[in-house]
Design a protein around this motif. Sequence first.
Motif, PDB file in Angstrom:
ATOM      1  N   ASN A 105       0.819  -1.206   0.000  1.00 44.96           N
ATOM      2  CA  ASN A 105       0.000   0.000   0.000  1.00 44.96           C
ATOM      3  C   ASN A 105       0.855   1.260   0.000  1.00 44.96           C
ATOM      4  O   ASN A 105       1.304   1.732   1.041  1.00 44.96           O
ATOM      5  CB  ASN A 105      -0.928  -0.002   1.229  1.00 44.96           C
ATOM      6  CG  ASN A 105      -1.819  -1.229   1.246  1.00 44.96           C
ATOM      7  OD1 ASN A 105      -2.372  -1.612   0.219  1.00 44.96           O
ATOM      8  ND2 ASN A 105      -1.947  -1.855   2.411  1.00 44.96           N
ATOM      9  N   SER A 106       1.095   1.778  -1.186  1.00 47.18           N
ATOM     10  CA  SER A 106       1.861   3.002  -1.334  1.00 47.18           C
ATOM     11  C   SER A 106       1.508   3.604  -2.688  1.00 47.18           C
ATOM     12  O   SER A 106       0.739   3.031  -3.457  1.00 47.18           O
ATOM     13  CB  SER A 106       3.369   2.716  -1.244  1.00 47.18           C
ATOM     14  OG  SER A 106       4.111   3.912  -1.172  1.00 47.18           O
ATOM     15  N   ASN A 107       2.043   4.774  -2.973  1.00 44.30           N
ATOM     16  CA  ASN A 107       1.777   5.416  -4.251  1.00 44.30           C
ATOM     17  C   ASN A 107       2.900   5.098  -5.234  1.00 44.30           C
ATOM     18  O   ASN A 107       4.061   5.405  -4.980  1.00 44.30           O
ATOM     19  CB  ASN A 107       1.652   6.931  -4.074  1.00 44.30           C
ATOM     20  CG  ASN A 107       0.437   7.307  -3.248  1.00 44.30           C
ATOM     21  OD1 ASN A 107      -0.635   6.750  -3.425  1.00 44.30           O
ATOM     22  ND2 ASN A 107       0.605   8.257  -2.338  1.00 44.30           N
ATOM     23  N   TYR A 108       2.538   4.497  -6.354  1.00 44.34           N
ATOM     24  CA  TYR A 108       3.498   4.148  -7.388  1.00 44.34           C
ATOM     25  C   TYR A 108       3.045   4.740  -8.722  1.00 44.34           C
ATOM     26  O   TYR A 108       1.849   4.916  -8.961  1.00 44.34           O
ATOM     27  CB  TYR A 108       3.605   2.626  -7.554  1.00 44.34           C
ATOM     28  CG  TYR A 108       4.051   1.889  -6.323  1.00 44.34           C
ATOM     29  CD1 TYR A 108       5.393   1.644  -6.074  1.00 44.34           C
ATOM     30  CD2 TYR A 108       3.116   1.420  -5.398  1.00 44.34           C
ATOM     31  CE1 TYR A 108       5.804   0.964  -4.939  1.00 44.34           C
ATOM     32  CE2 TYR A 108       3.514   0.742  -4.259  1.00 44.34           C
ATOM     33  CZ  TYR A 108       4.853   0.516  -4.035  1.00 44.34           C
ATOM     34  OH  TYR A 108       5.258  -0.159  -2.915  1.00 44.34           O
ATOM     35  N   ILE A 109       4.011   5.031  -9.561  1.00 45.88           N
ATOM     36  CA  ILE A 109       3.721   5.381 -10.951  1.00 45.88           C
ATOM     37  C   ILE A 109       4.433   4.355 -11.819  1.00 45.88           C
ATOM     38  O   ILE A 109       5.649   4.193 -11.729  1.00 45.88           O
ATOM     39  CB  ILE A 109       4.196   6.799 -11.305  1.00 45.88           C
ATOM     40  CG1 ILE A 109       3.457   7.847 -10.461  1.00 45.88           C
ATOM     41  CG2 ILE A 109       3.971   7.076 -12.793  1.00 45.88           C
ATOM     42  CD1 ILE A 109       3.952   9.269 -10.685  1.00 45.88           C
TER      43      ILE A 109
END
Length: 233
Positions: free
Chosen positions: A67-71
């Motif tokens: 659960n984290s922000n990835y691109i």
Amino acid sequence: MKKLCFLFIFVLSFFQALSQNDIENVSVSDFNTSSYVGNLRTSGLWVPGVVVDNTIKGSIYLFPNFNSNYIVVLKSGKSINVVNLNFNLKSKTLESYLSKDSVFQYDLDKFDYVLKNDKRYKVFNDGDLKGLSLEICNLNSIQFLKYVHLSTTKAVINPMTNVIISDAEYTQISSYFFILNGRKVKVQLKKNAVLNALIDKSDLIKEYVKTNKLKYDDEGDICKILDYYKSIL
């Protein structure tokens, strides 16, 4: 029930995003749910959820959690925002966790980079660097990468008492690579190793390092050395 609904919506939304970014559309008819490896065309495949072995310390995953922000940057140049992602160091696969019974593994050949916070990971689909490599610096024809692989230490058991002295453990070990005009060179952050990798200009580099008081075991200084190396090609 709410959790399952959320997961279904996430998967549906993600695959819609993939289809909108020049990756083939995917439908549930593309895989066989009776098989543990359902083929989702070229986008990836379903596999059983990872069974956690609590007798082994450490983690098989590169990042602390999913659960984290990835691109995710596709090879087409387009980008997708993802909030459920991790890299499995054991199987060398990029995964989304859906439930204890279901994990989706992506086809690495579709991706160019994975961005997490201010870190940029280059994606390779084969060879010594298969998986994700942290891009420490990129000078176009020259890159400096850190690659993490998994090592497993077996438990130590006292043969007399049959009591475990030390637990089995997963350890993440880092290796460094230069990519010089497409050629991959594994290198230790030591003077001789760096100079040998850049042997054609080693005398000039030694003088540059001495003059600028740089260190061969410092990642930032290595980037400066490579930038200088490139300038004198």
